[in-house]
Scaffold this motif. Sequence first.
Motif, mmCIF file in Angstrom:
data_model
loop_
_atom_site.group_PDB
_atom_site.id
_atom_site.type_symbol
_atom_site.label_atom_id
_atom_site.label_comp_id
_atom_site.label_asym_id
_atom_site.label_seq_id
_atom_site.Cartn_x
_atom_site.Cartn_y
_atom_site.Cartn_z
ATOM 1 N N MET A 244 0.689 -1.121 -0.037
ATOM 2 C CA MET A 244 0.548 0.000 -0.130
ATOM 3 C C MET A 244 0.895 1.180 -0.207
ATOM 4 O O MET A 244 0.560 2.436 -0.785
ATOM 5 C CB MET A 244 -0.996 0.737 0.920
ATOM 6 C CG MET A 244 -1.404 -1.195 1.530
ATOM 7 S SD MET A 244 -3.079 -0.810 -0.031
ATOM 8 C CE MET A 244 -4.146 1.240 0.422
ATOM 9 N N VAL A 245 1.736 1.345 0.620
ATOM 10 C CA VAL A 245 3.048 2.514 0.849
ATOM 11 C C VAL A 245 3.769 2.952 -0.388
ATOM 12 O O VAL A 245 3.544 3.576 -1.138
ATOM 13 C CB VAL A 245 4.090 2.338 1.939
ATOM 14 C CG1 VAL A 245 5.096 3.553 2.332
ATOM 15 C CG2 VAL A 245 3.000 2.208 3.925
ATOM 16 N N LEU A 246 4.041 1.804 -0.800
ATOM 17 C CA LEU A 246 4.728 1.650 -2.142
ATOM 18 C C LEU A 246 3.685 2.200 -3.729
ATOM 19 O O LEU A 246 3.860 3.170 -4.763
ATOM 20 C CB LEU A 246 5.202 0.317 -2.541
ATOM 21 C CG LEU A 246 6.815 -0.107 -1.752
ATOM 22 C CD1 LEU A 246 7.668 -1.383 -2.516
ATOM 23 C CD2 LEU A 246 8.002 1.030 -1.551
ATOM 24 N N PHE A 247 2.857 1.765 -3.570
ATOM 25 C CA PHE A 247 1.849 2.012 -4.197
ATOM 26 C C PHE A 247 1.239 3.234 -4.381
ATOM 27 O O PHE A 247 1.057 3.618 -5.351
ATOM 28 C CB PHE A 247 0.292 1.046 -3.905
ATOM 29 C CG PHE A 247 -0.422 1.761 -5.564
ATOM 30 C CD1 PHE A 247 -0.343 1.169 -6.856
ATOM 31 C CD2 PHE A 247 -1.646 1.916 -5.292
ATOM 32 C CE1 PHE A 247 -1.323 1.789 -7.792
ATOM 33 C CE2 PHE A 247 -2.955 2.019 -6.235
ATOM 34 C CZ PHE A 247 -2.587 2.162 -7.692
ATOM 35 N N GLY A 248 0.778 3.898 -2.677
ATOM 36 C CA GLY A 248 0.985 5.679 -2.547
ATOM 37 C C GLY A 248 1.861 6.402 -2.750
ATOM 38 O O GLY A 248 1.690 6.828 -4.140
ATOM 39 N N ILE A 249 2.627 6.056 -3.528
ATOM 40 C CA ILE A 249 4.059 7.194 -4.065
ATOM 41 C C ILE A 249 3.957 6.897 -5.678
ATOM 42 O O ILE A 249 4.048 7.891 -5.732
ATOM 43 C CB ILE A 249 5.185 6.098 -3.480
ATOM 44 C CG1 ILE A 249 5.717 6.124 -1.881
ATOM 45 C CG2 ILE A 249 6.803 6.637 -4.271
ATOM 46 C CD1 ILE A 249 6.895 5.416 -0.985
ATOM 47 N N ALA A 250 3.739 5.768 -5.543
ATOM 48 C CA ALA A 250 3.443 5.618 -7.629
ATOM 49 C C ALA A 250 2.402 6.681 -7.776
ATOM 50 O O ALA A 250 2.218 7.529 -8.429
ATOM 51 C CB ALA A 250 3.133 4.260 -7.983
ATOM 52 N N ILE A 251 1.246 6.228 -6.464
ATOM 53 C CA ILE A 251 0.554 7.387 -7.269
ATOM 54 C C ILE A 251 1.074 8.946 -7.153
ATOM 55 O O ILE A 251 0.263 10.006 -7.876
ATOM 56 C CB ILE A 251 -0.552 7.398 -7.005
ATOM 57 C CG1 ILE A 251 -1.544 5.640 -6.496
ATOM 58 C CG2 ILE A 251 -1.912 7.811 -6.416
ATOM 59 C CD1 ILE A 251 -2.515 5.461 -5.849
ATOM 60 N N VAL A 252 1.739 9.010 -6.499
ATOM 61 C CA VAL A 252 2.257 10.605 -6.110
ATOM 62 C C VAL A 252 3.369 10.597 -6.847
ATOM 63 O O VAL A 252 3.091 12.400 -7.216
ATOM 64 C CB VAL A 252 2.380 10.542 -4.581
ATOM 65 C CG1 VAL A 252 3.289 12.219 -4.496
ATOM 66 C CG2 VAL A 252 1.840 10.572 -3.038
ATOM 67 N N THR A 253 4.032 10.237 -7.117
ATOM 68 C CA THR A 253 4.736 10.702 -8.675
ATOM 69 C C THR A 253 3.817 10.415 -9.975
ATOM 70 O O THR A 253 5.071 10.160 -11.166
ATOM 71 C CB THR A 253 6.036 9.872 -8.900
ATOM 72 O OG1 THR A 253 5.503 8.423 -8.548
ATOM 73 C CG2 THR A 253 6.280 9.445 -7.109
ATOM 74 N N VAL A 256 4.519 6.922 -12.201
ATOM 75 C CA VAL A 256 5.834 7.219 -13.000
ATOM 76 C C VAL A 256 6.795 6.590 -11.795
ATOM 77 O O VAL A 256 7.596 5.158 -12.395
ATOM 78 C CB VAL A 256 6.830 8.614 -12.943
ATOM 79 C CG1 VAL A 256 8.279 8.290 -13.721
ATOM 80 C CG2 VAL A 256 5.656 9.700 -14.101
ATOM 81 N N GLY A 257 6.453 6.175 -10.261
ATOM 82 C CA GLY A 257 7.467 5.125 -9.675
ATOM 83 C C GLY A 257 7.225 3.840 -9.820
ATOM 84 O O GLY A 257 7.423 2.682 -9.576
ATOM 85 N N LEU A 258 5.668 3.742 -10.630
ATOM 86 C CA LEU A 258 5.418 2.197 -11.106
ATOM 87 C C LEU A 258 6.577 2.273 -11.813
ATOM 88 O O LEU A 258 6.678 0.163 -12.248
ATOM 89 C CB LEU A 258 4.295 2.370 -12.191
ATOM 90 C CG LEU A 258 2.442 2.201 -11.237
ATOM 91 C CD1 LEU A 258 2.296 2.006 -12.047
ATOM 92 C CD2 LEU A 258 3.078 1.309 -10.369
ATOM 93 N N ILE A 259 7.596 2.482 -12.460
ATOM 94 C CA ILE A 259 8.473 1.930 -13.508
ATOM 95 C C ILE A 259 9.149 1.072 -12.872
ATOM 96 O O ILE A 259 9.648 -0.228 -12.940
ATOM 97 C CB ILE A 259 9.147 2.921 -14.061
ATOM 98 C CG1 ILE A 259 8.497 3.375 -15.679
ATOM 99 C CG2 ILE A 259 10.256 2.233 -14.903
ATOM 100 C CD1 ILE A 259 8.993 4.692 -15.991
ATOM 101 N N LEU A 260 9.700 0.715 -11.430
ATOM 102 C CA LEU A 260 10.435 1.464 -10.657
ATOM 103 C C LEU A 260 9.795 0.076 -9.548
ATOM 104 O O LEU A 260 10.002 -0.876 -9.081
ATOM 105 C CB LEU A 260 11.246 1.778 -9.809
ATOM 106 C CG LEU A 260 12.613 2.156 -10.033
ATOM 107 C CD1 LEU A 260 13.900 3.313 -9.167
ATOM 108 C CD2 LEU A 260 13.704 1.236 -10.699
ATOM 109 N N ILE A 261 7.972 0.643 -9.098
ATOM 110 C CA ILE A 261 7.869 0.065 -7.749
ATOM 111 C C ILE A 261 7.339 -1.206 -8.243
ATOM 112 O O ILE A 261 7.604 -2.188 -7.685
ATOM 113 C CB ILE A 261 6.916 0.968 -7.177
ATOM 114 C CG1 ILE A 261 7.266 2.017 -6.159
ATOM 115 C CG2 ILE A 261 5.685 -0.148 -6.204
ATOM 116 C CD1 ILE A 261 6.873 3.362 -5.820
#
Length: 294
Positions: A244-253, A256-261
Amino acid sequence: MLGDRDDAPPPPDNPDAHGAIPKVVPPLPRENKRARNLPWQTAFHWLRAGWSDLWHNPVPSLLYGIAVFVVSALIVWLLFRFDLEYALLPALAGFLVVGPLVANGLYEKSRQLEQGDDVTFTQMLFVKPAAGHAALFMGVLLLGLFMLWLRAAVLIWALFFGIAPFPGMDEIISTLFLTPTGWGLLLVGGAVGALFAAFAFAISVFAVPMLLVERTDAMSALGISMAMVWNNRAVMIAWGAIVMVLFGIAIVTALVGLILIFPVLGHATWHAYRAIRADDRQEGETERMFVRPA
């Protein structure tokens, strides 16, 4: 005599009890074959293993993450293009439902790395699950659950704001966070969404990698996945929180964060499956919970 009659009561199990009611003896404890008794910190070990898999032959994993980002961004653009902005937030939340299905190629790479082999991006895209059509049926089930969540989100909106046109993203943000009705919607929608997310997580987090390597049916994989999560709640709650935390970071970015996350989570989920699934089952032995083999 009474003892010679056919309808006479059977003799007591303990003749020395003299008619007393025997004590109720609790059953002997049995080993829980699905519990691994892993500390919750083990979830971070899975994350580190996923990070290591990402950077071992990183190009296929990064291309996979880029593909997920492009498709996700395209879906968001289509929602705005066809005036379906009201489905944006439910769609982002529903991504967690279908995420395990999309990560199938990442599981395959981690599996091949365990065997000392490398995979290409094409091999990750065109994975052949050992379960065959059962994997396709699992995909249909997860997509159906995703559509059900979208419909539930629309109904929750209608309960609070009635049958009215969507006001647009500019107005909806202030409405949700600055009005009592918006707070109520967030509370109820969050609770219902959490139930959907928890259920989807439990039935899919191990079912999809299981169907990749084991010859079983979709319903059995679904049930086994839920049993594995339930019997290892501490570490799986920690893993769910990390997701959940990492997916939240992906949404905030802006996704774009999905490329790594996304690749890291996909590889790490494979290591979670390998840690919790019993060794004899990981070798591909057939196990059915709902449909018994002939």
